[in-house]
Design an enzyme around this catalytic site. Sequence first.
Site, PDB file in Angstrom:
ATOM      1  N   ASN A   9       0.867  -1.175   0.000  1.00  0.00           N
ATOM      2  CA  ASN A   9       0.000   0.000   0.000  1.00  0.00           C
ATOM      3  C   ASN A   9       0.908   1.230   0.000  1.00  0.00           C
ATOM      4  O   ASN A   9       1.487   1.569   1.024  1.00  0.00           O
ATOM      5  CB  ASN A   9      -0.883  -0.040   1.264  1.00  0.00           C
ATOM      6  CG  ASN A   9      -1.695   1.222   1.438  1.00  0.00           C
ATOM      7  OD1 ASN A   9      -1.770   2.060   0.547  1.00  0.00           O
ATOM      8  ND2 ASN A   9      -2.320   1.358   2.601  1.00  0.00           N
ATOM      9  N   LYS A  11       0.141   4.241  -0.329  1.00  0.00           N
ATOM     10  CA  LYS A  11      -0.516   5.433   0.248  1.00  0.00           C
ATOM     11  C   LYS A  11      -0.279   6.640  -0.673  1.00  0.00           C
ATOM     12  O   LYS A  11      -0.209   6.476  -1.883  1.00  0.00           O
ATOM     13  CB  LYS A  11      -0.029   5.670   1.669  1.00  0.00           C
ATOM     14  CG  LYS A  11      -0.174   4.412   2.532  1.00  0.00           C
ATOM     15  CD  LYS A  11       0.011   4.666   3.987  1.00  0.00           C
ATOM     16  CE  LYS A  11      -0.076   3.345   4.730  1.00  0.00           C
ATOM     17  NZ  LYS A  11       0.031   3.492   6.169  1.00  0.00           N
ATOM     18  N   HIS A 106      -9.212   0.525   5.180  1.00  0.00           N
ATOM     19  CA  HIS A 106      -7.950   0.833   5.871  1.00  0.00           C
ATOM     20  C   HIS A 106      -8.249   1.777   7.038  1.00  0.00           C
ATOM     21  O   HIS A 106      -9.110   2.652   6.935  1.00  0.00           O
ATOM     22  CB  HIS A 106      -6.962   1.472   4.888  1.00  0.00           C
ATOM     23  CG  HIS A 106      -5.582   1.550   5.441  1.00  0.00           C
ATOM     24  ND1 HIS A 106      -5.206   2.522   6.339  1.00  0.00           N
ATOM     25  CD2 HIS A 106      -4.496   0.746   5.264  1.00  0.00           C
ATOM     26  CE1 HIS A 106      -3.945   2.324   6.678  1.00  0.00           C
ATOM     27  NE2 HIS A 106      -3.492   1.253   6.039  1.00  0.00           N
ATOM     28  N   GLU A 108      -6.791   4.290   8.041  1.00  0.00           N
ATOM     29  CA  GLU A 108      -6.677   5.720   7.700  1.00  0.00           C
ATOM     30  C   GLU A 108      -7.954   6.218   7.037  1.00  0.00           C
ATOM     31  O   GLU A 108      -8.368   7.357   7.234  1.00  0.00           O
ATOM     32  CB  GLU A 108      -5.442   5.945   6.813  1.00  0.00           C
ATOM     33  CG  GLU A 108      -4.164   5.801   7.631  1.00  0.00           C
ATOM     34  CD  GLU A 108      -2.941   5.377   6.833  1.00  0.00           C
ATOM     35  OE1 GLU A 108      -2.956   5.444   5.587  1.00  0.00           O
ATOM     36  OE2 GLU A 108      -1.961   4.949   7.478  1.00  0.00           O
ATOM     37  N   GLU A 178      -4.816  -5.355  10.750  1.00  0.00           N
ATOM     38  CA  GLU A 178      -3.836  -4.290  10.933  1.00  0.00           C
ATOM     39  C   GLU A 178      -4.113  -3.562  12.243  1.00  0.00           C
ATOM     40  O   GLU A 178      -4.935  -2.635  12.286  1.00  0.00           O
ATOM     41  CB  GLU A 178      -3.942  -3.282   9.781  1.00  0.00           C
ATOM     42  CG  GLU A 178      -3.690  -3.886   8.423  1.00  0.00           C
ATOM     43  CD  GLU A 178      -3.155  -2.838   7.453  1.00  0.00           C
ATOM     44  OE1 GLU A 178      -2.056  -3.057   6.934  1.00  0.00           O
ATOM     45  OE2 GLU A 178      -3.802  -1.809   7.255  1.00  0.00           O
ATOM     46  N   GLY A 184       2.766   2.040  10.846  1.00  0.00           N
ATOM     47  CA  GLY A 184       3.679   3.171  10.685  1.00  0.00           C
ATOM     48  C   GLY A 184       4.396   3.575  11.962  1.00  0.00           C
ATOM     49  O   GLY A 184       5.025   4.624  12.016  1.00  0.00           O
ATOM     50  N   SER A 223       3.915  -2.317  10.445  1.00  0.00           N
ATOM     51  CA  SER A 223       5.374  -2.311  10.627  1.00  0.00           C
ATOM     52  C   SER A 223       6.018  -3.657  10.284  1.00  0.00           C
ATOM     53  O   SER A 223       6.968  -4.090  10.943  1.00  0.00           O
ATOM     54  CB  SER A 223       5.742  -1.868  12.046  1.00  0.00           C
ATOM     55  OG  SER A 223       5.271  -0.556  12.279  1.00  0.00           O
TER      56      SER A 223
HETATM   57  C1  PEP Z   1      -0.539  -0.003   6.367  1.00  0.00           C
HETATM   58  O1  PEP Z   1      -0.797   1.191   6.528  1.00  0.00           O
HETATM   59  O2  PEP Z   1      -1.327  -0.730   5.734  1.00  0.00           O
HETATM   60  C2  PEP Z   1       0.681  -0.513   6.952  1.00  0.00           C
HETATM   61  C3  PEP Z   1       0.749  -1.779   7.227  1.00  0.00           C
HETATM   62  O3  PEP Z   1       1.673   0.404   7.186  1.00  0.00           O
HETATM   63  P1  PEP Z   1       3.160   0.106   7.751  1.00  0.00           P
HETATM   64  O4  PEP Z   1       3.652  -1.156   7.104  1.00  0.00           O
HETATM   65  O5  PEP Z   1       3.948   1.299   7.353  1.00  0.00           O
HETATM   66  O6  PEP Z   1       3.016  -0.040   9.232  1.00  0.00           O
END
Ligand code: PEP
Length: 260
Positions: A9, A11, A106, A108, A178, A184, A223
């Site tokens: 992703n 983003k 997601h 976000e 997630e 992040g 992460s």
């Molecule tokens: C995400 O936002 O889907 C995600 C997993 O981000 P990150 O890997 O940066 O934690």
Amino acid sequence: MRKKIVAGNWKMNTTVKEGVELVKAIAQQLNRIPEDVQLVVAPPLTHLSSVNQTLIESGCSSQIALGAQNCANKEKGAYTGEVSANMLATLGDGTNRGVEYVIIGHSERRGYYGETNEILLEKVRLALAAGLKVIYCVGEELSQREAGVHFDFIAEQIKEVLFPLSQDELKNIIVAYEPIWAIGTGVTATSAQAQEIHAFIRKTIAEKYGDISEQIPILYGGSCKPSNAAELFAQKDIDGGLIGGASLKADDFIGIASSF
Ligand code: PEP
């Protein structure tokens, strides 16, 4: 045997040119990953056509599928700035696959844009009707985990958005767990924490759909990086990853996908 998937992703990152370079770099390293691992790249909307074209030219468009990060909850019409599921699905010209996956739900989108389970169900239905596969995201806040309500919260996210679907529709769903506190932040769920929730998600899906739940890929996101992917992917109910930050570096993305 469930499909193994590693989805990136991107983003709101990269220019079109940088995105094309990134996907070329990923394609060049495909020999490092097992053949049965499906990669998905989900760049910003502005990049989809160019990235699609690059995948076709590199001859990698079957092992690297194209995904979108979002779609509208309306079919068409006066919704300024929105892009419909059908527009995404018809990006290909019939000789190539075009957009095949869409990320829906997601955290976000839920958090910054107020997308409720009700809106997400509308999106999921339209995406499936357009022939897209849906990567449906669920996950709790740290405060919910600390209060011990995370199982109930995730069950609600599953029940309100997936349970209205038919058995056939469910077959095109991929779930991504997630935990919001891991996205992040550099803090990854331990493999035991992740496995516990993945097994719970599968059990919840089985309550309504029975054995079909065994076919549903459940990805971990938060992460995930080359140094922790192998331990996560070794868990019984973890079928791959949804990757944010680390998907912006070809070496890291491929490093994660080679961890099966
Ligand atoms: C995400 O936002 O889907 C995600 C997993 O981000 P990150 O890997 O940066 O934690």
